[in-house]
Design a protein around this motif. Structure first.
Motif, mmCIF file in Angstrom:
data_model
loop_
_atom_site.group_PDB
_atom_site.id
_atom_site.type_symbol
_atom_site.label_atom_id
_atom_site.label_comp_id
_atom_site.label_asym_id
_atom_site.label_seq_id
_atom_site.Cartn_x
_atom_site.Cartn_y
_atom_site.Cartn_z
ATOM 1 N N GLN A 1 -27.777 -27.475 72.604
ATOM 2 C CA GLN A 1 -26.392 -27.775 72.155
ATOM 3 C C GLN A 1 -25.736 -26.599 71.537
ATOM 4 O O GLN A 1 -24.715 -26.304 71.839
ATOM 5 C CB GLN A 1 -26.330 -28.924 71.456
ATOM 6 N N ARG A 2 -26.648 -25.838 70.572
ATOM 7 C CA ARG A 2 -26.040 -25.082 69.722
ATOM 8 C C ARG A 2 -25.868 -23.378 70.613
ATOM 9 O O ARG A 2 -25.160 -22.997 70.335
ATOM 10 C CB ARG A 2 -26.922 -24.962 68.386
ATOM 11 N N GLY A 3 -26.847 -23.402 71.595
ATOM 12 C CA GLY A 3 -26.778 -22.314 72.298
ATOM 13 C C GLY A 3 -25.423 -22.342 73.012
ATOM 14 O O GLY A 3 -24.789 -21.409 73.564
ATOM 15 N N PHE A 4 -25.068 -23.515 73.779
ATOM 16 C CA PHE A 4 -24.008 -23.725 74.616
ATOM 17 C C PHE A 4 -22.599 -23.470 73.686
ATOM 18 O O PHE A 4 -21.941 -22.682 74.188
ATOM 19 C CB PHE A 4 -24.234 -25.148 75.186
ATOM 20 N N ALA B 1 -17.803 -20.633 72.115
ATOM 21 C CA ALA B 1 -17.090 -19.777 70.854
ATOM 22 C C ALA B 1 -17.105 -18.254 71.162
ATOM 23 O O ALA B 1 -16.008 -18.030 71.103
ATOM 24 C CB ALA B 1 -17.881 -20.220 69.632
ATOM 25 N N GLN B 2 -18.014 -17.820 71.897
ATOM 26 C CA GLN B 2 -17.911 -16.325 71.987
ATOM 27 C C GLN B 2 -16.865 -16.184 73.269
ATOM 28 O O GLN B 2 -16.048 -15.344 73.022
ATOM 29 C CB GLN B 2 -19.185 -15.904 72.478
ATOM 30 N N ILE B 3 -16.706 -17.111 74.351
ATOM 31 C CA ILE B 3 -15.768 -17.041 75.291
ATOM 32 C C ILE B 3 -14.603 -17.043 74.635
ATOM 33 O O ILE B 3 -13.714 -16.417 75.194
ATOM 34 C CB ILE B 3 -16.086 -17.988 76.356
ATOM 35 N N PHE C 1 -9.397 -21.923 68.514
ATOM 36 C CA PHE C 1 -10.366 -23.084 68.731
ATOM 37 C C PHE C 1 -10.858 -23.323 66.967
ATOM 38 O O PHE C 1 -10.694 -22.484 66.140
ATOM 39 C CB PHE C 1 -11.614 -22.921 69.451
ATOM 40 N N ILE C 2 -11.429 -24.330 66.979
ATOM 41 C CA ILE C 2 -12.117 -25.009 65.814
ATOM 42 C C ILE C 2 -13.455 -25.291 66.296
ATOM 43 O O ILE C 2 -13.927 -26.329 67.018
ATOM 44 C CB ILE C 2 -11.359 -26.348 65.109
ATOM 45 N N ASN C 3 -14.404 -24.588 65.467
ATOM 46 C CA ASN C 3 -15.868 -25.053 65.739
ATOM 47 C C ASN C 3 -16.333 -25.886 64.624
ATOM 48 O O ASN C 3 -16.911 -25.587 63.755
ATOM 49 C CB ASN C 3 -16.828 -23.730 65.814
ATOM 50 N N LEU C 4 -16.288 -27.335 64.972
ATOM 51 C CA LEU C 4 -16.999 -28.203 63.898
ATOM 52 C C LEU C 4 -18.378 -28.208 63.663
ATOM 53 O O LEU C 4 -18.990 -28.684 62.586
ATOM 54 C CB LEU C 4 -16.612 -29.568 64.475
ATOM 55 N N PHE C 5 -19.286 -27.609 64.423
ATOM 56 C CA PHE C 5 -20.654 -27.133 64.271
ATOM 57 C C PHE C 5 -20.783 -26.455 63.081
ATOM 58 O O PHE C 5 -21.976 -26.927 62.196
ATOM 59 C CB PHE C 5 -21.256 -26.300 65.434
ATOM 60 N N THR C 6 -19.998 -25.596 62.618
ATOM 61 C CA THR C 6 -20.184 -24.828 61.493
ATOM 62 C C THR C 6 -19.709 -25.616 60.088
ATOM 63 O O THR C 6 -19.767 -25.273 58.888
ATOM 64 C CB THR C 6 -19.198 -23.687 61.492
#
Length: 87
Positions: free
Chosen positions: A21-24, A29-31, A39-44
Motif C-alpha cells: 500500500q505504501r509503495g502504491f 504522490a509522485q505522479i 493533493f493531501i497525503n494522509l499517510f504522512t
C-alpha cells in the motif's frame, strides 16, 4: 472553464500488506506532483490507523473525519490565497 480539485490520499485500514500500500501511495504522490495536481497525503499525517477508523467499519471515526477536515481546510485556504495573489 477549468475545474480545480484536491486529491485526498487516505490509507485503507483493510489492506494488510502495508508495504504494498505504501509503495502504491508513494508512486501516486509522485505522479500527482509531476502533474502539478493538488493533493493531501494522509499517510504522512496518520500514525496508528486504528485511532482514525471505526473498529468494525472502513469509515473514519470522529478523529479521522476531523483530521481530513483540518488538512483539507488548510489546503483550500492556501490555494485560495495563491489564486487571489495570481489575479
Amino acid at each position: 472553464m477549468e475545474q480545480e480539485f484536491v486529491v485526498v490520499i487516505t490509507p485503507a485500514i483493510n489492506i494488510e500488506n502495508d508495504y504494498l500500500q505504501r509503495g502504491f501511495v508513494s508512486r501516486l504522490a509522485q505522479i500527482l506532483e509531476e502533474k502539478k495536481i493538488n493533493f493531501i497525503n494522509l499517510f504522512t499525517e496518520m500514525g496508528d490507523l486504528k485511532n482514525y477508523y471505526f473498529p468494525l467499519d472502513l469509515h473514519f471515526n470522529e478523529k479521522g473525519s476531523a483530521l481530513v477536515a483540518e488538512k483539507l481546510h488548510k489546503k483550500l485556504e492556501v490555494w485560495k490565497e495563491s489564486m487571489e495573489l495570481a489575479r
